[in-house]
Structures are given as C-alpha cells and as structure tokens.
Write a protein that holds these residues in place. Structure first.
Motif, PDB file in Angstrom:
ATOM      1  N   ASP A  99       0.887  -1.168   0.000  1.00 36.88           N
ATOM      2  CA  ASP A  99       0.000   0.000   0.000  1.00 36.88           C
ATOM      3  C   ASP A  99       0.926   1.220   0.000  1.00 36.88           C
ATOM      4  O   ASP A  99       1.465   1.604   1.036  1.00 36.88           O
ATOM      5  N   ARG A 100       1.129   1.795  -1.211  1.00 38.63           N
ATOM      6  CA  ARG A 100       2.124   2.865  -1.363  1.00 38.63           C
ATOM      7  C   ARG A 100       1.784   4.084  -0.506  1.00 38.63           C
ATOM      8  O   ARG A 100       2.677   4.725   0.046  1.00 38.63           O
ATOM      9  N   SER A 101       0.487   4.387  -0.410  1.00 40.59           N
ATOM     10  CA  SER A 101       0.109   5.592   0.333  1.00 40.59           C
ATOM     11  C   SER A 101       0.350   5.403   1.839  1.00 40.59           C
ATOM     12  O   SER A 101       0.896   6.291   2.513  1.00 40.59           O
ATOM     13  N   LEU A 102      -0.006   4.206   2.361  1.00 37.61           N
ATOM     14  CA  LEU A 102       0.269   3.929   3.782  1.00 37.61           C
ATOM     15  C   LEU A 102       1.782   3.885   4.016  1.00 37.61           C
ATOM     16  O   LEU A 102       2.280   4.382   5.034  1.00 37.61           O
ATOM     17  N   ALA A 103       2.532   3.318   3.038  1.00 36.52           N
ATOM     18  CA  ALA A 103       3.991   3.254   3.171  1.00 36.52           C
ATOM     19  C   ALA A 103       4.578   4.662   3.297  1.00 36.52           C
ATOM     20  O   ALA A 103       5.480   4.904   4.101  1.00 36.52           O
ATOM     21  N   ARG A 104       4.018   5.614   2.506  1.00 39.94           N
ATOM     22  CA  ARG A 104       4.534   6.990   2.558  1.00 39.94           C
ATOM     23  C   ARG A 104       4.282   7.601   3.945  1.00 39.94           C
ATOM     24  O   ARG A 104       5.152   8.244   4.513  1.00 39.94           O
ATOM     25  N   SER A 105       3.079   7.351   4.496  1.00 43.10           N
ATOM     26  CA  SER A 105       2.766   7.891   5.832  1.00 43.10           C
ATOM     27  C   SER A 105       3.678   7.258   6.886  1.00 43.10           C
ATOM     28  O   SER A 105       4.180   7.951   7.779  1.00 43.10           O
ATOM     29  N   LEU A 106       3.880   5.937   6.786  1.00 47.30           N
ATOM     30  CA  LEU A 106       4.748   5.255   7.761  1.00 47.30           C
ATOM     31  C   LEU A 106       6.167   5.811   7.684  1.00 47.30           C
ATOM     32  O   LEU A 106       6.827   6.017   8.704  1.00 47.30           O
TER      33      LEU A 106
END
Ligand code: HEM
Length: 84
Positions: free
Chosen positions: A35-42
């Motif tokens: 999940d690229r968007s969750l990865a960016r937030s993490l």
C-alpha cells in the motif's frame, strides 16, 4: 522511540512490497500486501521519530552540560561513572 523507529522502518519496507534484506545474507519477503500511500505515511512518521530521537539526545546532552557548568551539581558525574 528507539524501538518504534526500526519497527516503522521495517513496516515501511514491507508496505512498499519490498523484502527486508538481512545484512545481504538473505531476505524476508513482505508478509503484507503493498500500500504505497500507507507506506509513505509510515515513512514520514519513521523520519519524524528518528529526528525526535536526535533532538531528545541533544537536549539531554545540553541539560547534562547545564547541570555540570551552571548548576554545578553531580548529575554529569553520576552519568559518567569514570568521573565519580
Ligand atoms: C535506528 C534505526 C533507524 C533510523 C535512525 C532511521 C532513520 C531514517 C531516516 C531519518 C529516514 C529518512 C526519512 C525521510 O526521508 O523522511 C529513513 C528512511 C527510511 N528508512 Fe530508516 N531508520 C532506521 C531504521 C530502519 C530500518 C530497520 C528499516 C528497515 C528496512 C528502515 C527503512 C527505511 C526506509 C524504507 C526509508 C525510506 C527511504 C527512502 O525514502 O527511499 N529504517 N530512516
């Protein structure tokens, strides 16, 4: 924070869908669906907490020096047993 930073780094790697390399010897495949968007937030939180560790370490060192040179108490000596 010292635990959260590497855990969030590993989760970022997995959330990108990338395996976790272990010292170049072998890799642990991601057990999570990417999940690229969750990865960016993490990754953002990972970076902020890593910065937080550095800021707290700097404040800690400054407070130790303040105790030693301004308040002239034994705090720094207690932190450095070799100076006791
Ligand atoms: C004490 C341990 C660690 C510290 C202090 C640390 C610190 C950092 C910092 C400051 C960044 C840049 C963040 C940003 O650009 O906003 C970063 C990025 C990153 N870290 Fe860590 N990290 C640590 C451990 C780990 C571990 C164990 C992993 C697992 C593989 C990891 C994976 C990553 C990834 C994937 C990125 C993003 C790199 C990119 O933008 O391509 N980190 N780390």
């Amino acid at each position: 924070m010292l635990l959260a930073v590497p855990i969030l780094g590993i989760l970022t790697q997995f959330m990108r869908g990338h395996p976790l390399p272990i010292f170049g010897l072998f890799e642990i495949a991601s057990p999570l669906s990417a999940d690229r968007s969750l990865a960016r937030s993490l990754k953002d939180v990972h970076g902020w907490l890593a910065d937080g560790v550095l800021i707290l370490a700097a404040l800690h060192a400054a407070a130790a020096i303040l105790h030693h040179w301004v308040l002239r108490d034994n705090t720094l000596r207690r932190m450095l047993p070799i100076l006791r």
